[in-house]
Design a protein around this motif. Sequence first.
Motif, PDB file in Angstrom:
ATOM      1  N   SER A  21     -10.176 -38.262 -40.320  1.00  0.00           N
ATOM      2  CA  SER A  21      -9.001 -38.599 -41.139  1.00  0.00           C
ATOM      3  C   SER A  21      -8.334 -37.361 -41.713  1.00  0.00           C
ATOM      4  N   GLN A  22      -9.034 -36.247 -41.744  1.00  0.00           N
ATOM      5  CA  GLN A  22      -8.467 -35.009 -42.269  1.00  0.00           C
ATOM      6  C   GLN A  22      -7.687 -34.231 -41.206  1.00  0.00           C
ATOM      7  N   VAL A  23      -7.631 -34.770 -40.002  1.00  0.00           N
ATOM      8  CA  VAL A  23      -6.797 -34.192 -38.951  1.00  0.00           C
ATOM      9  C   VAL A  23      -5.451 -34.899 -38.986  1.00  0.00           C
ATOM     10  N   HIS A  24      -4.428 -34.193 -39.426  1.00  0.00           N
ATOM     11  CA  HIS A  24      -3.087 -34.763 -39.544  1.00  0.00           C
ATOM     12  C   HIS A  24      -2.190 -34.125 -38.476  1.00  0.00           C
ATOM     13  N   PRO A  25      -1.937 -34.834 -37.373  1.00  0.00           N
ATOM     14  CA  PRO A  25      -1.200 -34.243 -36.249  1.00  0.00           C
ATOM     15  C   PRO A  25       0.156 -33.649 -36.620  1.00  0.00           C
ATOM     16  N   VAL A  26       0.870 -34.296 -37.558  1.00  0.00           N
ATOM     17  CA  VAL A  26       2.200 -33.793 -37.925  1.00  0.00           C
ATOM     18  C   VAL A  26       2.112 -32.366 -38.451  1.00  0.00           C
ATOM     19  N   PHE A  27       1.047 -32.066 -39.200  1.00  0.00           N
ATOM     20  CA  PHE A  27       0.903 -30.736 -39.783  1.00  0.00           C
ATOM     21  C   PHE A  27       0.014 -29.820 -38.931  1.00  0.00           C
ATOM     22  N   MET A  28      -0.823 -30.402 -38.073  1.00  0.00           N
ATOM     23  CA  MET A  28      -1.692 -29.613 -37.215  1.00  0.00           C
ATOM     24  C   MET A  28      -0.935 -29.040 -36.013  1.00  0.00           C
ATOM     25  N   THR A  29       0.004 -29.819 -35.472  1.00  0.00           N
ATOM     26  CA  THR A  29       0.677 -29.420 -34.237  1.00  0.00           C
ATOM     27  C   THR A  29       1.479 -28.120 -34.365  1.00  0.00           C
ATOM     28  N   PRO A  30       2.296 -27.940 -35.407  1.00  0.00           N
ATOM     29  CA  PRO A  30       3.107 -26.707 -35.476  1.00  0.00           C
ATOM     30  C   PRO A  30       2.305 -25.410 -35.470  1.00  0.00           C
ATOM     31  N   PRO A  31       1.207 -25.264 -36.251  1.00  0.00           N
ATOM     32  CA  PRO A  31       0.465 -23.998 -36.183  1.00  0.00           C
ATOM     33  C   PRO A  31      -0.122 -23.734 -34.794  1.00  0.00           C
ATOM     34  N   ILE A  32      -0.604 -24.788 -34.141  1.00  0.00           N
ATOM     35  CA  ILE A  32      -1.156 -24.626 -32.797  1.00  0.00           C
ATOM     36  C   ILE A  32      -0.050 -24.251 -31.815  1.00  0.00           C
ATOM     37  N   ALA A  33       1.093 -24.954 -31.931  1.00  0.00           N
ATOM     38  CA  ALA A  33       2.222 -24.642 -31.052  1.00  0.00           C
ATOM     39  C   ALA A  33       2.742 -23.230 -31.313  1.00  0.00           C
ATOM     40  N   ALA A  34       2.745 -22.815 -32.584  1.00  0.00           N
ATOM     41  CA  ALA A  34       3.211 -21.473 -32.931  1.00  0.00           C
ATOM     42  C   ALA A  34       2.297 -20.411 -32.328  1.00  0.00           C
ATOM     43  N   SER A  35       0.994 -20.680 -32.331  1.00  0.00           N
ATOM     44  CA  SER A  35       0.034 -19.752 -31.721  1.00  0.00           C
ATOM     45  C   SER A  35       0.318 -19.586 -30.231  1.00  0.00           C
ATOM     46  N   LEU A  36       0.528 -20.701 -29.553  1.00  0.00           N
ATOM     47  CA  LEU A  36       0.807 -20.650 -28.122  1.00  0.00           C
ATOM     48  C   LEU A  36       2.171 -20.018 -27.854  1.00  0.00           C
ATOM     49  N   PHE A  37       3.126 -20.266 -28.746  1.00  0.00           N
ATOM     50  CA  PHE A  37       4.443 -19.645 -28.609  1.00  0.00           C
ATOM     51  C   PHE A  37       4.318 -18.123 -28.698  1.00  0.00           C
ATOM     52  N   GLY A  38       3.521 -17.653 -29.660  1.00  0.00           N
ATOM     53  CA  GLY A  38       3.285 -16.219 -29.779  1.00  0.00           C
ATOM     54  C   GLY A  38       2.672 -15.650 -28.516  1.00  0.00           C
ATOM     55  N   ALA A  39       1.734 -16.388 -27.930  1.00  0.00           N
ATOM     56  CA  ALA A  39       1.105 -15.941 -26.686  1.00  0.00           C
ATOM     57  C   ALA A  39       2.128 -15.856 -25.557  1.00  0.00           C
ATOM     58  N   ILE A  40       3.022 -16.845 -25.482  1.00  0.00           N
ATOM     59  CA  ILE A  40       4.059 -16.848 -24.436  1.00  0.00           C
ATOM     60  C   ILE A  40       5.012 -15.672 -24.631  1.00  0.00           C
ATOM     61  N   LEU A  41       5.306 -15.345 -25.897  1.00  0.00           N
ATOM     62  CA  LEU A  41       6.175 -14.199 -26.167  1.00  0.00           C
ATOM     63  C   LEU A  41       5.580 -12.902 -25.609  1.00  0.00           C
ATOM     64  N   ALA A  42       4.259 -12.833 -25.613  1.00  0.00           N
ATOM     65  CA  ALA A  42       3.587 -11.609 -25.163  1.00  0.00           C
ATOM     66  C   ALA A  42       3.659 -11.420 -23.658  1.00  0.00           C
ATOM     67  N   GLY A  43       3.965 -12.480 -22.921  1.00  0.00           N
ATOM     68  CA  GLY A  43       4.069 -12.369 -21.464  1.00  0.00           C
ATOM     69  C   GLY A  43       2.866 -12.973 -20.771  1.00  0.00           C
ATOM     70  N   ASN A  44       1.989 -12.141 -20.250  1.00  0.00           N
ATOM     71  CA  ASN A  44       0.787 -12.637 -19.574  1.00  0.00           C
ATOM     72  C   ASN A  44      -0.183 -13.227 -20.598  1.00  0.00           C
ATOM     73  N   VAL A  45      -0.594 -14.457 -20.365  1.00  0.00           N
ATOM     74  CA  VAL A  45      -1.437 -15.171 -21.324  1.00  0.00           C
ATOM     75  C   VAL A  45      -2.880 -15.225 -20.831  1.00  0.00           C
ATOM     76  N   ASP A  46      -3.787 -14.668 -21.637  1.00  0.00           N
ATOM     77  CA  ASP A  46      -5.218 -14.808 -21.374  1.00  0.00           C
ATOM     78  C   ASP A  46      -5.654 -16.130 -22.006  1.00  0.00           C
ATOM     79  N   PRO A  47      -6.048 -17.116 -21.191  1.00  0.00           N
ATOM     80  CA  PRO A  47      -6.355 -18.444 -21.741  1.00  0.00           C
ATOM     81  C   PRO A  47      -7.520 -18.449 -22.721  1.00  0.00           C
ATOM     82  N   VAL A  48      -8.504 -17.572 -22.533  1.00  0.00           N
ATOM     83  CA  VAL A  48      -9.648 -17.528 -23.445  1.00  0.00           C
ATOM     84  C   VAL A  48      -9.205 -17.045 -24.822  1.00  0.00           C
TER      85      VAL A  48
END
Length: 286
Positions: free
Chosen positions: A19-46
């Motif tokens: 119940s402490q997992v709130h998708p509305v607030f959890m999704t943006p930080p995770i998406a922002a992390s992946l966005f930062g990775a995409i900005l860097a170019g080549n993405v190391d999945p690990v």
Amino acid sequence: MALARDGTGSGTIARAYWSQVHPVFMTPPIAASLFGAILAGNVDPVLAAVHVLAMFAAVYTAHVKDGYVDFYVRGEDDDHPLTERGCRLGLAASTATFAGCCLLLAALVDALVLAVVVPTWLIAYYHAPQLDTNPVTATTGYPLGIALSVLGGFYVQAGTITVVPLGFAGVFLALLSGVKVIDDAQDYTYDRSIEKRTVAVAVGPSRAYDIAYGLMAVALAAVVVFAVARVFPLTALLAALAFAAVAAVARRAGPELATMLLVRGSYVFLAVLVAAVRFDPLGSLM
């Protein structure tokens, strides 16, 4: 001692923690992390996965701590699924997960990565009852976490920070701070009754709305400037245009509907930025 307030079975305990997992607030930080990775170019999945897990753990820490403070300390909430011991265990587990991710990132990248990762947990843990009592920190805490998530996602891939992720981080900080002001305005009457100083309580709802939309306008103007200067992909202009259209509709709505529209508009904004960075169809035509 029990971990969940509604029972002792494993299923009940699991639901209480979930119940402490709130998708509305959890999704943006995770998406922002992946966005930062995409900005860097080549993405190391690990590396990307470890940073995403760290951001999840940080936000989970914020949710558990906030719920604990609001129910057990302030008495603001009517109910909470976890007992006090359950909250403490949840905080310990999320913090241990975050610490493990930090150690992995320091080993796989370098120790300097901690400068953009550790502050996300500090913001999360100290959001309540420290940071959420001041209009500035109550407003900028979550958006600053998003901005740091962008920078962290980039750094773990590139090993450095450049003007591009800094620009995007600044845009998200301003844009989401504006959305947060509108979100807080929903609780203006209650917050005022308990002397919780959000921006709406500090300056009044009318001026709070002006500040909120001013921040969003600054963020969108920055996107335009950076895109014209070719710091951002030219296609980023479409993201600014899409969010501006949503904001124009939200400006005429009440706080609750406006928040719903703006939060979803920010998802669209991020999605278009991801497409802009990855494909930049407008740039290919120039």
